[in-house]
Design a protein around this motif. Structure first.
Motif, PDB file in Angstrom:
ATOM      1  N   SER A   1     -28.283  25.833  81.318  1.00  0.00           N
ATOM      2  CA  SER A   1     -26.845  25.864  81.061  1.00  0.00           C
ATOM      3  C   SER A   1     -26.544  25.815  79.570  1.00  0.00           C
ATOM      4  O   SER A   1     -27.384  25.477  78.757  1.00  0.00           O
ATOM      5  N   THR A   2     -25.322  26.172  79.260  1.00  0.00           N
ATOM      6  CA  THR A   2     -24.794  26.053  77.910  1.00  0.00           C
ATOM      7  C   THR A   2     -23.623  25.101  77.984  1.00  0.00           C
ATOM      8  O   THR A   2     -22.787  25.212  78.867  1.00  0.00           O
ATOM      9  N   SER A   3     -23.552  24.139  77.070  1.00  0.00           N
ATOM     10  CA  SER A   3     -22.436  23.203  77.089  1.00  0.00           C
ATOM     11  C   SER A   3     -21.841  23.085  75.696  1.00  0.00           C
ATOM     12  O   SER A   3     -22.508  23.321  74.696  1.00  0.00           O
ATOM     13  N   PHE A   4     -20.572  22.752  75.664  1.00  0.00           N
ATOM     14  CA  PHE A   4     -19.850  22.590  74.422  1.00  0.00           C
ATOM     15  C   PHE A   4     -19.131  21.256  74.446  1.00  0.00           C
ATOM     16  O   PHE A   4     -18.698  20.807  75.501  1.00  0.00           O
ATOM     17  N   SER A   5     -19.009  20.645  73.295  1.00  0.00           N
ATOM     18  CA  SER A   5     -18.117  19.500  73.215  1.00  0.00           C
ATOM     19  C   SER A   5     -16.797  20.031  72.685  1.00  0.00           C
ATOM     20  O   SER A   5     -16.764  20.838  71.766  1.00  0.00           O
ATOM     21  N   ILE A   6     -15.714  19.638  73.314  1.00  0.00           N
ATOM     22  CA  ILE A   6     -14.415  20.149  72.906  1.00  0.00           C
ATOM     23  C   ILE A   6     -13.659  19.074  72.146  1.00  0.00           C
ATOM     24  O   ILE A   6     -13.930  17.889  72.287  1.00  0.00           O
ATOM     25  N   SER A   7     -12.720  19.500  71.357  1.00  0.00           N
ATOM     26  CA  SER A   7     -11.909  18.588  70.575  1.00  0.00           C
ATOM     27  C   SER A   7     -10.447  18.886  70.823  1.00  0.00           C
ATOM     28  O   SER A   7     -10.096  19.924  71.372  1.00  0.00           O
ATOM     29  N   ARG A   8      -9.609  17.986  70.369  1.00  0.00           N
ATOM     30  CA  ARG A   8      -8.176  18.204  70.455  1.00  0.00           C
ATOM     31  C   ARG A   8      -7.579  18.116  69.068  1.00  0.00           C
ATOM     32  O   ARG A   8      -8.158  17.541  68.158  1.00  0.00           O
ATOM     33  N   SER A   9      -6.385  18.691  68.936  1.00  0.00           N
ATOM     34  CA  SER A   9      -5.709  18.638  67.653  1.00  0.00           C
ATOM     35  C   SER A   9      -5.359  17.197  67.317  1.00  0.00           C
ATOM     36  O   SER A   9      -5.235  16.348  68.197  1.00  0.00           O
ATOM     37  N   LEU A  10      -5.207  16.920  66.044  1.00  0.00           N
ATOM     38  CA  LEU A  10      -4.822  15.575  65.615  1.00  0.00           C
ATOM     39  C   LEU A  10      -3.313  15.401  65.639  1.00  0.00           C
ATOM     40  O   LEU A  10      -2.810  14.284  65.722  1.00  0.00           O
ATOM     41  N   LYS A  11      -2.587  16.512  65.565  1.00  0.00           N
ATOM     42  CA  LYS A  11      -1.133  16.476  65.529  1.00  0.00           C
ATOM     43  C   LYS A  11      -0.571  16.731  66.929  1.00  0.00           C
ATOM     44  O   LYS A  11      -0.857  17.756  67.530  1.00  0.00           O
ATOM     45  N   PRO A  12       0.253  15.813  67.447  1.00  0.00           N
ATOM     46  CA  PRO A  12       0.827  16.042  68.770  1.00  0.00           C
ATOM     47  C   PRO A  12       1.926  17.094  68.738  1.00  0.00           C
ATOM     48  O   PRO A  12       2.581  17.298  67.728  1.00  0.00           O
ATOM     49  N   SER A  13       2.105  17.752  69.869  1.00  0.00           N
ATOM     50  CA  SER A  13       3.183  18.711  70.062  1.00  0.00           C
ATOM     51  C   SER A  13       4.146  18.134  71.091  1.00  0.00           C
ATOM     52  O   SER A  13       3.762  17.328  71.934  1.00  0.00           O
TER      53      SER A  13
END
Length: 117
Positions: A58-70
């Motif tokens: 398999s291939t896996s990625f770690s995902i991130s989120r923006s620091l600024k909320p919408s």
């Protein structure tokens, strides 16, 4: 200890006296954008390295989120449609019902809907 289902509103889709679709939503105030996994993502002149792991199976990625909320008003907590009723627009109809009825007198625009947990 807070009940994890506190504040959730349920929408059910019924066909032939059977529940074939469920949507759980919650009023929210803000959401964070998911940063798409690439080797390097650039946000606000800062480069963020995203870890990428590969194995034989398999291939896996770690995902991130923006620091600024919408701004967001509607959080989709869970959505489900029975496998034999998929591709019939049921999920879309449930989301439209939530957009139209969650806040009295207001149709929530698609731009301020987010997936939440």
């Amino acid at each position: 200890e807070e009940d994890p289902l506190s504040g959730l509103t349920s929408y059910l889709y019924v066909s032939n006296k059977r529940i074939v679709g469920v949507l759980l939503v919650k009023r929210i105030q803000r959401a964070y954008q998911v940063i798409v996994p690439t080797q390097h993502a650039k946000t606000n002149d800062k480069t963020i390295n995203i870890k990428h792991c590969e194995s034989e199976s398999s291939t896996s990625f770690s995902i991130s989120r923006s620091l600024k909320p919408s701004r967001a008003l509607l959080g989709i907590h869970q959505i489900w449609v029975h496998s034999s009723h998929r591709n019939k627009g049921i999920a879309s109809k449930l989301v439209t019902a939530a957009r139209d009825h969650l806040i009295f007198g207001m149709m929530i625009s698609l731009e301020i809907i987010a997936f939440s947990s």
